[in-house]
Design a protein around this motif. Structure first.
Motif, PDB file in Angstrom:
ATOM      1  N   ASP A 175      39.621  26.740  47.420  1.00  0.00           N
ATOM      2  CA  ASP A 175      39.562  26.907  45.972  1.00  0.00           C
ATOM      3  C   ASP A 175      38.906  28.252  45.669  1.00  0.00           C
ATOM      4  O   ASP A 175      37.749  28.476  46.006  1.00  0.00           O
ATOM      5  CB  ASP A 175      38.759  25.756  45.356  1.00  0.00           C
ATOM      6  N   LEU A 176      39.680  29.153  45.035  1.00  0.00           N
ATOM      7  CA  LEU A 176      39.169  30.478  44.687  1.00  0.00           C
ATOM      8  C   LEU A 176      39.096  30.655  43.175  1.00  0.00           C
ATOM      9  O   LEU A 176      39.200  31.766  42.664  1.00  0.00           O
ATOM     10  CB  LEU A 176      40.052  31.580  45.279  1.00  0.00           C
ATOM     11  N   SER A 177      38.910  29.561  42.453  1.00  0.00           N
ATOM     12  CA  SER A 177      38.987  29.618  40.995  1.00  0.00           C
ATOM     13  C   SER A 177      37.645  29.845  40.312  1.00  0.00           C
ATOM     14  O   SER A 177      37.588  29.935  39.085  1.00  0.00           O
ATOM     15  CB  SER A 177      39.601  28.317  40.468  1.00  0.00           C
ATOM     16  N   ASP A 178      36.557  29.929  41.065  1.00  0.00           N
ATOM     17  CA  ASP A 178      35.249  30.108  40.445  1.00  0.00           C
ATOM     18  C   ASP A 178      35.216  31.410  39.647  1.00  0.00           C
ATOM     19  O   ASP A 178      35.659  32.466  40.116  1.00  0.00           O
ATOM     20  CB  ASP A 178      34.165  30.129  41.524  1.00  0.00           C
ATOM     21  N   SER A 179      34.680  31.348  38.447  1.00  0.00           N
ATOM     22  CA  SER A 179      34.695  32.498  37.541  1.00  0.00           C
ATOM     23  C   SER A 179      33.841  33.657  38.049  1.00  0.00           C
ATOM     24  O   SER A 179      33.986  34.785  37.592  1.00  0.00           O
ATOM     25  CB  SER A 179      34.219  32.085  36.147  1.00  0.00           C
ATOM     26  N   PHE A 199      44.087  29.483  42.835  1.00  0.00           N
ATOM     27  CA  PHE A 199      43.485  30.583  42.105  1.00  0.00           C
ATOM     28  C   PHE A 199      43.158  30.112  40.680  1.00  0.00           C
ATOM     29  O   PHE A 199      43.450  28.979  40.310  1.00  0.00           O
ATOM     30  CB  PHE A 199      44.424  31.791  42.076  1.00  0.00           C
ATOM     31  N   SER A 200      42.591  30.966  39.900  1.00  0.00           N
ATOM     32  CA  SER A 200      42.187  30.616  38.538  1.00  0.00           C
ATOM     33  C   SER A 200      43.402  30.468  37.618  1.00  0.00           C
ATOM     34  O   SER A 200      44.435  31.117  37.820  1.00  0.00           O
ATOM     35  CB  SER A 200      41.254  31.680  37.982  1.00  0.00           C
ATOM     36  N   ARG A 201      43.252  29.645  36.598  1.00  0.00           N
ATOM     37  CA  ARG A 201      44.273  29.519  35.553  1.00  0.00           C
ATOM     38  C   ARG A 201      44.067  30.545  34.441  1.00  0.00           C
ATOM     39  O   ARG A 201      44.947  30.734  33.606  1.00  0.00           O
ATOM     40  CB  ARG A 201      44.232  28.113  34.946  1.00  0.00           C
ATOM     41  N   THR A 202      42.899  31.197  34.413  1.00  0.00           N
ATOM     42  CA  THR A 202      42.566  32.052  33.273  1.00  0.00           C
ATOM     43  C   THR A 202      42.455  33.537  33.613  1.00  0.00           C
ATOM     44  O   THR A 202      42.481  34.368  32.718  1.00  0.00           O
ATOM     45  CB  THR A 202      41.230  31.600  32.657  1.00  0.00           C
ATOM     46  N   PHE A 203      42.317  33.887  34.888  1.00  0.00           N
ATOM     47  CA  PHE A 203      42.213  35.301  35.237  1.00  0.00           C
ATOM     48  C   PHE A 203      42.918  35.544  36.574  1.00  0.00           C
ATOM     49  O   PHE A 203      43.159  34.627  37.344  1.00  0.00           O
ATOM     50  CB  PHE A 203      40.752  35.756  35.325  1.00  0.00           C
ATOM     51  N   ASP A 254      40.557  40.174  30.275  1.00  0.00           N
ATOM     52  CA  ASP A 254      39.302  39.990  30.977  1.00  0.00           C
ATOM     53  C   ASP A 254      39.327  40.557  32.389  1.00  0.00           C
ATOM     54  O   ASP A 254      38.341  40.478  33.104  1.00  0.00           O
ATOM     55  CB  ASP A 254      38.908  38.507  31.031  1.00  0.00           C
ATOM     56  N   ASP A 255      40.452  41.157  32.801  1.00  0.00           N
ATOM     57  CA  ASP A 255      40.515  41.846  34.080  1.00  0.00           C
ATOM     58  C   ASP A 255      40.156  43.306  33.841  1.00  0.00           C
ATOM     59  O   ASP A 255      40.915  44.057  33.232  1.00  0.00           O
ATOM     60  CB  ASP A 255      41.915  41.737  34.699  1.00  0.00           C
ATOM     61  N   SER A 256      39.006  43.740  34.314  1.00  0.00           N
ATOM     62  CA  SER A 256      38.456  45.029  33.930  1.00  0.00           C
ATOM     63  C   SER A 256      39.136  46.223  34.593  1.00  0.00           C
ATOM     64  O   SER A 256      39.137  47.312  34.046  1.00  0.00           O
ATOM     65  CB  SER A 256      36.952  45.058  34.260  1.00  0.00           C
ATOM     66  N   ASN A 257      39.722  46.035  35.785  1.00  0.00           N
ATOM     67  CA  ASN A 257      40.279  47.170  36.513  1.00  0.00           C
ATOM     68  C   ASN A 257      41.708  47.442  36.052  1.00  0.00           C
ATOM     69  O   ASN A 257      42.619  46.679  36.321  1.00  0.00           O
ATOM     70  CB  ASN A 257      40.259  46.882  38.016  1.00  0.00           C
ATOM     71  N   THR A 258      41.916  48.559  35.362  1.00  0.00           N
ATOM     72  CA  THR A 258      43.240  48.890  34.831  1.00  0.00           C
ATOM     73  C   THR A 258      44.148  49.492  35.888  1.00  0.00           C
ATOM     74  O   THR A 258      45.322  49.723  35.632  1.00  0.00           O
ATOM     75  CB  THR A 258      43.105  49.880  33.660  1.00  0.00           C
ATOM     76  N   ASN A 259      43.617  49.765  37.105  1.00  0.00           N
ATOM     77  CA  ASN A 259      44.422  50.339  38.170  1.00  0.00           C
ATOM     78  C   ASN A 259      45.135  49.272  38.996  1.00  0.00           C
ATOM     79  O   ASN A 259      45.839  49.601  39.947  1.00  0.00           O
ATOM     80  CB  ASN A 259      43.547  51.187  39.101  1.00  0.00           C
ATOM     81  N   SER A 260      44.960  48.013  38.651  1.00  0.00           N
ATOM     82  CA  SER A 260      45.561  46.934  39.417  1.00  0.00           C
ATOM     83  C   SER A 260      47.071  46.921  39.250  1.00  0.00           C
ATOM     84  O   SER A 260      47.597  47.192  38.173  1.00  0.00           O
ATOM     85  CB  SER A 260      44.976  45.585  38.968  1.00  0.00           C
ATOM     86  N   CYS A 261      47.764  46.600  40.345  1.00  0.00           N
ATOM     87  CA  CYS A 261      49.214  46.464  40.303  1.00  0.00           C
ATOM     88  C   CYS A 261      49.597  45.032  40.632  1.00  0.00           C
ATOM     89  O   CYS A 261      48.856  44.314  41.295  1.00  0.00           O
ATOM     90  CB  CYS A 261      49.882  47.440  41.279  1.00  0.00           C
ATOM     91  N   MET A 262      50.769  44.617  40.150  1.00  0.00           N
ATOM     92  CA  MET A 262      51.228  43.262  40.388  1.00  0.00           C
ATOM     93  C   MET A 262      51.861  43.156  41.776  1.00  0.00           C
ATOM     94  O   MET A 262      52.075  44.161  42.469  1.00  0.00           O
ATOM     95  CB  MET A 262      52.207  42.838  39.301  1.00  0.00           C
ATOM     96  N   LEU A 263      52.155  41.938  42.189  1.00  0.00           N
ATOM     97  CA  LEU A 263      52.583  41.672  43.558  1.00  0.00           C
ATOM     98  C   LEU A 263      53.840  42.442  43.976  1.00  0.00           C
ATOM     99  O   LEU A 263      53.845  43.042  45.060  1.00  0.00           O
ATOM    100  CB  LEU A 263      52.779  40.171  43.761  1.00  0.00           C
ATOM    101  N   PRO A 264      54.935  42.467  43.194  1.00  0.00           N
ATOM    102  CA  PRO A 264      56.123  43.215  43.649  1.00  0.00           C
ATOM    103  C   PRO A 264      55.827  44.675  43.961  1.00  0.00           C
ATOM    104  O   PRO A 264      56.316  45.217  44.954  1.00  0.00           O
ATOM    105  CB  PRO A 264      57.092  43.071  42.471  1.00  0.00           C
ATOM    106  N   GLU A 265      55.018  45.304  43.137  1.00  0.00           N
ATOM    107  CA  GLU A 265      54.666  46.699  43.384  1.00  0.00           C
ATOM    108  C   GLU A 265      53.833  46.843  44.654  1.00  0.00           C
ATOM    109  O   GLU A 265      53.999  47.812  45.411  1.00  0.00           O
ATOM    110  CB  GLU A 265      53.907  47.266  42.188  1.00  0.00           C
TER     111      GLU A 265
END
Length: 402
Positions: A175-179, A199-203, A254-265
């Protein structure tokens, strides 16, 4: 040697006792921990050898049924702290049920300079013991491989920035859903495998592993992780189910890092890609509506459960965006526990017939399945649009799609 005749020159010498302490400790490492401890009664010299074994394997199932869980946990606790933090190479713990001591044991193993730590917890009632590091990053200059199964990861436990030689991380049924556990971070990590985790449902959990070479992200639940760049990634295995999140959804505010890319990328730099589709109602097309260019992809393997529906538009999109693809394999199976396929069709086509919409480097096309059903026929028709019209089968001589 004839019965009853003793070996010449033996003289009753204790040959095992003549071995150096380091060799005896290495031998004791192959025994279950409780048996290694019991050797302390053999002789005075053996009294403390068990405290310095390089491999510590503790398995609840090795104990007799009459030994209570409480006694077992007391034994583990006493064993670790009576070692006096003597260095160890491997710590392997297998037990069933919950325990509040798990985090303490993990920290003790890390302080004993363990190179490999494996925690395998079986929980029959669904509850998972929490594993945290007191809101501090894990610190170890020796830990190279970490395998976790059946635990809930809390606080800053996923921060491995202070583990400079950690290269292999496996997280299974966790379980990796801890905030407060929002980020998997490691500069040294090369192999990451996550299987059937929540994973989390909210972030979106962030993964920062710039030296990652292998990624396994199989049958997870809730929001798909985002990545802060994996330029060295060469091989990836992704298994998706109905509960898997949207790969292309934008990270929430609520995800602070704007450099993140999604899985396909993140997958776009891989040389080998394995996609597994398990559930019937999985929306494959949604995940490839913004298909990246797989500029290095040479091997593509797509496995689809017979109850699932392969989205042909999504497959076509991947093929059109894989300019150096050499090997394409499509597998249709009846369940997650696959048996050997009854039918395998292989084919290739001449350069003169190749479609401009597909890689000119494509050498092998294979279809593996239990039977030739409607879905397989549709795949054959799709391939024909790329000028792949004839495949030789081990069950039927050939299939020609006009």
């Amino acid at each position: 040697m004839p019965p009853g005749k003793a070996p010449a020159g033996d003289g009753g010498v204790d040959r095992l006792g003549d071995l150096p302490d380091e060799v005896l400790q290495h031998i004791l490492g192959f025994l279950p921990a409780q048996e290694a401890v019991q050797t302390c009664v053999l002789a005075r010299r053996w009294r403390h050898l068990w405290k310095s074994v390089a491999t510590l394997c503790i398995t609840r199932w090795d104990w007799k049924k009459e030994v209570s869980k409480e006694k077992f946990l007391n034994f583990v606790h006493s064993l670790l702290f009576h070692r006096g933090r003597a260095p160890m190479d491997k710590f392997d713990l297998n037990l069933s049920g919950d325990t509040h001591l798990l985090s303490i044991w993990f920290r003790e193993a890390a302080m004993c300079q363990a190179r490999v730590i494996r925690l395998n917890i079986i929980n029959s009632w669904g509850s998972q013991p929490e594993l945290d590091n007191l809101n501090l990053p894990v610190v170890s200059r020796h830990l190279a491989k970490l395998q976790l199964s059946g635990v809930k990861l809390m606080q800053s436990f996923l921060n491995f920035s202070s583990c400079p030689v950690l290269e292999h991380l496996e997280i299974v049924h966790c379980d990796l859903s801890d905030s407060n556990a929002r980020k998997i971070s490691s500069l040294s990590l090369k192999h990451l495998y996550i299987f059937r985790c929540n994973f989390s449902r909210t972030f979106h959990t962030q993964i920062y592993a710039p030296n990652l070479v292998y990624l396994g992200l199989v049958y997870y639940m809730n929001r798909t992780p985002v990545f802060e760049g994996v330029p060295l990634l060469t091989e990836a295995v992704v298994g998706v189910a109905a509960e898997s999140g949207d790969w292309n959804a934008c990270p929430r505010f609520d995800d602070s890092n704007t450099n993140s890319c999604m899985l396909p990328e993140a997958l776009s730099q891989a040389k080998k890609l394995v996609l597994e589709v398990e559930e019937q109602d999985f929306n494959f097309k949604m995940y490839w509506q913004h298909c990246p260019t797989f500029s290095k992809l040479k091997t593509l393997f797509i496995s689809v459960c017979i109850s699932a529906i392969l989205d042909f538009e999504g497959l076509s999109c991947i093929l059109r965006h894989s300019p150096v693809l050499e090997i394409l394999t499509l597998q249709f199976h009846r369940s997650e526990f696959r048996q050997k396929d009854k039918v395998e069709m292989k084919g290739s086509y001449s350069r003169m017939e190749k479609s401009s919409a597909i890689s000119e480097h494509l050498k092998i096309v294979a279809i593996q399945c239990d039977d030739i059903d409607d879905q397989v026929i549709k795949v054959l028709k799709l391939l024909s649009t790329f000028s792949i019209r004839k495949l030789t089968s081990n069950a039927i001589h050939s299939f020609c799609i006009s």
